[in-house]
Motif scaffolding. Sequence first.
Motif, PDB file in Angstrom:
ATOM      1  N   ASP A 235       0.851  -1.191   0.000  1.00 13.62           N
ATOM      2  CA  ASP A 235       0.000   0.000   0.000  1.00 13.62           C
ATOM      3  C   ASP A 235       0.886   1.240   0.000  1.00 13.62           C
ATOM      4  OD1 ASP A 235      -3.124   0.742   1.223  1.00 13.62           O
ATOM      5  OD2 ASP A 235      -1.520   2.238   1.375  1.00 13.62           O
ATOM      6  N   ASP A 237       2.115   4.814   0.839  1.00 13.35           N
ATOM      7  CA  ASP A 237       1.908   5.652   2.024  1.00 13.35           C
ATOM      8  C   ASP A 237       1.457   7.060   1.619  1.00 13.35           C
ATOM      9  OD1 ASP A 237       2.661   3.572   3.692  1.00 13.35           O
ATOM     10  OD2 ASP A 237       4.798   4.107   3.584  1.00 13.35           O
ATOM     11  N   ARG A 274      -3.137  -5.442  -9.258  1.00 13.77           N
ATOM     12  CA  ARG A 274      -3.643  -4.300  -8.489  1.00 13.77           C
ATOM     13  C   ARG A 274      -4.862  -4.780  -7.730  1.00 13.77           C
ATOM     14  NH1 ARG A 274      -5.761   1.321 -11.041  1.00 13.77           N
ATOM     15  NH2 ARG A 274      -6.135   2.454  -9.097  1.00 13.77           N
TER      16      ARG A 274
END
Length: 377
Positions: A235, A237, A274
């Motif tokens: 993920d 940031d 994804r």
Amino acid sequence: MNNYEFLDPVMPGDPSVEMTAITTDQFESILNIQQKILNFIAQDRKENDILDELCTLSEVMLESSVASIMLLNPNTESLSLVSAPSIPEDSHHLLYGVLPNSGNGSCATAFAHGRPAYVNDTSTDDRWRNARDLANSFEIKSCWSMPVYNRDGRVIGTFALSSAKQRRPSTFHDRLLKMCSSAVSILLERKELRRLSVTDKLTGLWNRVKLDQGLHAQRASYSVYQETYSVMIIDIDHFKHINDNYGHNVGDTVLSGIAEVLRDNIRPRDLLGRWGGEEFMVLLPDSGNGKALEIGEEIRMAVRNHSFGLAGDLTVSIGICEVKENLRTLEVVDRADRALYRAKASGRDRVCMFYKNKGKRPSNIVDINKKAAATAL
Ligand SMILES: Nc1nc2c(ncn2[C@@H]2O[C@H](COP(=O)(O)OP(=O)(O)OP(=O)(O)O)[C@@H](O)[C@H]2O)c(=O)[nH]1
């Protein structure tokens, strides 16, 4: 003129075809091939397998012939073989990168002109003037090639029947080649739709549908081989800041850039996709003994060391679940998610892995940045 008109029955007077009435048996044999191809499609067989079947079935219609399908590679603007089950594989390279110009053989000529190229004698025909060596290597005397069109009527490839004898096609062969050309066109369209249905449009990575399939396949494989696998969620940031500060387009460019970095840092057998929004997932078969942690750390460092243009430097947080038991896929993803949550909560820019800790809670996540402390929790 619409290119598809070339797939209509041959016009009387066409000198390249021997005008003979199609017999009932010949008509039946074309219908039989059609029916077999339709059955394979109904059975959801892979398109490449069906293309091979189509070649094999059509070869039976012409004694000692070889069928081949060539397609244009838009990047190199050249034709390459995609199916020819009767041509030995070690000769396939001779049919890669053929420039689609008249004179480079029947397929190149059929492609260049967008119409059939029926060559009866490759040793004298002008359409083979630059490819006589090729004809000799494959001992091809006659080669009949039919263009394959896409849905917009653009030529995208060819279907051909070649043989070691000088031969002129009959009306039956002309019909057969036209039917095969249409079948190839349908199969390629289907293949493309299948690819699009599992591809993320922005990044070109696999999408969630494919990742779900991969998760189920991993679980099934585990129950047979008991080989440890891992699931990694990555993920970005503070991604929202990028959208807020530089706009959605820059955000999109960053997502594509991260996809590139991930691609460069996984193993060929890993499945990368994804998962949604600014989250990516990697499925890592055969990744016991902390192998996924190592790869996760390499990814984290690679992102840190990459410059993302306007958006500057970025970091990612990574959660991993190493699977050594028969777990439902939902549970696997949940564990990877919990590890990711820990990575975010303990400062971001780090890799955490969920591990099973014989009943003690909540000491079931290891943070690679302070591994010793975390395992001692
Ligand atoms: N540009 C772009 N943004 C997207 C896309 N999908 C999701 N987003 C954005 O991703 C952002 C995710 O934000 P958050 O979930 O708050 O997470 P974050 O800002 O990365 O913060 P942390 O994960 O807590 O570090 C939201 O602003 C979404 O609009 C996309 O396809 N393109």
